[in-house]
Scaffold this motif. Structure first.
Motif, PDB file in Angstrom:
ATOM      1  N   ASP A  47       0.839  -1.196   0.000  1.00 33.72           N
ATOM      2  CA  ASP A  47       0.000   0.000   0.000  1.00 33.72           C
ATOM      3  C   ASP A  47       0.876   1.249   0.000  1.00 33.72           C
ATOM      4  O   ASP A  47       1.984   1.245   0.541  1.00 33.72           O
ATOM      5  N   GLU A  83      -4.555   1.531  -1.472  1.00 36.55           N
ATOM      6  CA  GLU A  83      -4.333   0.101  -1.443  1.00 36.55           C
ATOM      7  C   GLU A  83      -3.704  -0.360  -2.751  1.00 36.55           C
ATOM      8  O   GLU A  83      -4.226  -0.097  -3.833  1.00 36.55           O
ATOM      9  N   VAL A 104      -6.611   8.375   6.327  1.00 40.04           N
ATOM     10  CA  VAL A 104      -6.172   7.715   7.553  1.00 40.04           C
ATOM     11  C   VAL A 104      -6.572   8.560   8.752  1.00 40.04           C
ATOM     12  O   VAL A 104      -6.300   9.767   8.798  1.00 40.04           O
ATOM     13  N   ARG A 148      -5.685  -1.514  11.307  1.00 35.96           N
ATOM     14  CA  ARG A 148      -6.635  -1.666  10.204  1.00 35.96           C
ATOM     15  C   ARG A 148      -7.880  -2.386  10.695  1.00 35.96           C
ATOM     16  O   ARG A 148      -7.786  -3.368  11.437  1.00 35.96           O
ATOM     17  N   THR A 159     -11.260  -1.217   3.982  1.00 42.11           N
ATOM     18  CA  THR A 159     -10.618  -1.296   5.292  1.00 42.11           C
ATOM     19  C   THR A 159     -10.361   0.099   5.831  1.00 42.11           C
ATOM     20  O   THR A 159      -9.783   0.952   5.146  1.00 42.11           O
ATOM     21  N   VAL A 168      -8.326   2.599   8.116  1.00 40.02           N
ATOM     22  CA  VAL A 168      -6.936   2.625   8.568  1.00 40.02           C
ATOM     23  C   VAL A 168      -6.760   3.769   9.557  1.00 40.02           C
ATOM     24  O   VAL A 168      -7.233   4.893   9.321  1.00 40.02           O
TER      25      VAL A 168
END
Length: 612
Positions: A430, A447, A456, A497, A505, A507
């Motif tokens: 990633d 990703e 994030v 994660r 997902t 993060v």
């Protein structure tokens, strides 16, 4: 009434020092407290050679209260395994309650002792002092190091025992010592666990993650660090790693000391909790111990785990350990990468003294898009580059004929300094980058370097991210943060994660902690080992320098790189065989040679990077 300082004083040495040489035990420096006279300032004990052993002196008959307090504090800095001598300065009740293993508080220049005049009455059998100093750090019961600042203040109370001797009935919490004594007594060691997302039994090596702790280096460090790795990771790392040791596993009760034999083999007897694990899990357990003790004693080549009945559970050698778990990059970097004078991504063979430069295959090496920075994936098959104006992020394959395509991310910042940072790849493949746009500062991850960027979450982030570097283990990330008050700091966080929030997902970067608390105006940084970074910046109140720091905020006992002016970027590798490379405005692209001197790589070049 306030507390008055007695004699302006710090402690007076009260130790016996034993040096081992040619098999003979030599005693030197035996000291006792004087019968009279004021307490005087004494510097913290100078750092000594690792073979020097320091033993505490027991309390003297009819010693006055000040001498009892100083004797106790001196005993805390000795090599007494269970602090038996220090306990002689305490009342029986205080000795039972005192837990030296609960914490170690480190003070910058040792302690000052101030008499509490409100309770200081020798005739009444009641006396008290206040210990003060400047806090530097704390090591907790898990042996984890945390930087501190501010003033330390702790009351110490004494009373006469049944025989009329002064003894401490209210000691300070844990252990207390000055910075130089801490450096002499303690050493940093990496324990090893596995990234949670690299489960065992998959046929692929697990990813080892370093968990730095501090242990007393001359008090059976081997046994203590093995006990520590078996007991589990520190709280900061626990959420993102796993241990292969079953819950409740410990050394067998009769084990008092561990040491490798003359074949560099370490045998570790375990209790019943580990007796029924399968072979693959046992190999992972052995790998955790092997990586950990090699960090302490590199000559250890084999670890044998024993059941409680003495039979062998499994044996793991260094060669086999590499197939069980990886530590650092999966493979040694093949190239060093940087930007040439045409702002193309180019490369030279890593680990050599050569200077033969070639453009990378694919669109990033063609020069159609001028770059300001770049990052190469760990497998060296893909790279990412930020445009020269720092608006756009591109990703391309490092194959001949590969095209660049459209930007995968764009910043709307009005100036170059308010746009994209240099990117960084994690071990999962990633891609991480920060957008410094004041209107929308954010840290994002793509990703596999493609698709819609995932923002994030960074709780507690006070400001914007000016640089990002992900560790080779993919579990920790270093962030250079510009705070809202204009100051900068280097922080390390753990990557978490959560795939339960839908198709994508989520993060997060949590547990931010300072990695270089004594530095300001950090201009460049890079991972340089399992738990170490190399940083360039200015120390508080000082000039620009370059040095190594631990991710827990401590300073490793290793030589700093030679001075270099105007450092803008640094490239280091977890592979110690590869040279440190830097770009400075004054000297251009340089690398650190085997003789610890900077040597020019090419006349024109900038933004050096190893894979990652």
């Amino acid at each position: 009434m306030g507390a008055d300082r007695e004699g302006g004083a710090r402690r007076r040495p009260m130790r016996a020092v034993a040096c081992a040489a040619w098999g003979i035990l030599l005693l030197a420096g035996c000291a006792s407290m004087p019968d009279s006279g004021d307490l005087r300032d004494v510097e913290s004990t100078p750092r000594q050679d690792t073979e020097v052993r320091v033993f505490a002196m027991p309390p003297r008959e009819n010693a006055p209260p000040a001498e009892i307090v100083q004797g106790f504090l001196e005993a805390l800095t000795s090599d007494d395994p269970q602090y038996a001598t220090a306990r002689q300065y305490l009342t029986p009740t205080a000795s039972r309650r005192w837990r030296p293993e609960s914490s170690t508080t480190v003070l910058a220049d040792g302690w000052d002792i101030e008499v509490d005049r409100a309770t200081a009455h020798e005739d009444s059998g009641d006396y008290a002092f206040t210990l003060t100093g400047s806090k530097v750090a704390r090591v907790d019961e898990q042996q984890s190091y945390t930087p501190l600042d501010g003033r330390y203040s702790q009351s110490v109370h004494l009373a006469r025992d049944k025989s009329g001797q002064w003894r401490i009935d209210t000691p300070p919490q844990g252990v207390l010592m000055g910075r130089s004594d801490f450096q002499r007594n303690y050493m940093p060691v990496n324990k090893y666990y596995f990234a949670s997302d690299t489960a065992g039994g998959t046929g692929r090596p697990a990813t080892a993650v370093a968990d730095p702790v501090y242990v007393r280096q001359r008090v059976d460090a081997m046994t203590r660090v093995v006990r520590s790795v078996i007991s589990g990771p520190t709280r900061w790392l626990d959420r993102v790693v796993r241990s292969s040791f079953p819950t409740g596993t410990a050394l067998r009760r009769d084990v008092t000391a561990l040491a490798p034999d003359d074949q560099n083999r370490l045998t570790v007897p375990l209790n019943e909790k580990a007796s029924r694990v399968g072979s693959e899990r046992c190999w992972e357990m052995a790998a955790q111990v092997l990586f950990t003790v090699q960090n302490l004693t590199p000559t250890v080549e084999t670890v044998a785990l024993q059941r409680a009945d003495g039979s062998t559970l499994c044996t793991l050698g260094a060669d086999r350990a590499r197939t069980v778990a990886t530590r650092g990059p999966v493979k040694r970097p093949e190239y060093l990468y940087f930007l040439d004078d045409k702002r193309r991504l180019v490369r030279i063979l890593g680990g050599t003294a050569g200077t033969s430069v070639e453009p990378v295959p694919g669109g990033l090496g063609e020069g159609l898009q001028r770059l300001s920075s770049a990052a190469v994936a760990w497998d060296e098959r893909t790279a990412a580059g930020v445009s020269n104006d720092r608006k756009d992020l591109y990703v391309g394959s490092l194959v001949q004929g590969g095209t660049l395509g459209n930007a995968v991310l764009r910043s709307d910042g009005k100036t170059e300094d308010d746009r994209l940072t240099a990117p960084s790849w994690d071990a999962r493949g990633d891609l991480w980058v920060a957008d410094r746009d004041p209107a929308r500062p954010r840290l994002v991850v793509l990703e596999q370097g493609k698709g819609r960027p995932v923002e994030v979450t960074v709780p507690g982030l006070d400001g914007r991210v000016d640089a990002v570097r992900v560790a080779a283990d993919g579990v920790r990330v270093a962030l250079l943060v510009q705070h809202k008050d204009g100051t900068e700091s280097l922080l390390v966080g753990r990557i978490e994660r959560d795939g339960r929030s839908g198709e994508r997902t989520a993060v997060s970067v949590l547990g931010l902690r300072p990695a270089a608390p004594d530095m300001e105006d950090v201009t460049a940084m890079s991972w340089a080992g399992d738990s170490r970074l190399v940083v360039a910046g200015r120390e508080q109140g000082g000039v620009q320098t370059m040095r190594y720091v631990q991710v827990d905020g401590s300073t490793p006992d290793v030589p700093a790189p030679a001075a270099l002016t105007g450092v803008k970027s640094i490239a280091a590798s977890d592979d110690e065989r590869l040279p440190l490379v830097a770009y400075s405005e004054a000297d251009g692209l340089v690398r650190m040679s085997s003789v610890a001197q900077w040597q020019k790589v090419v006349k024109e070049g900038a933004a050096p990077v190893y894979p990652g």
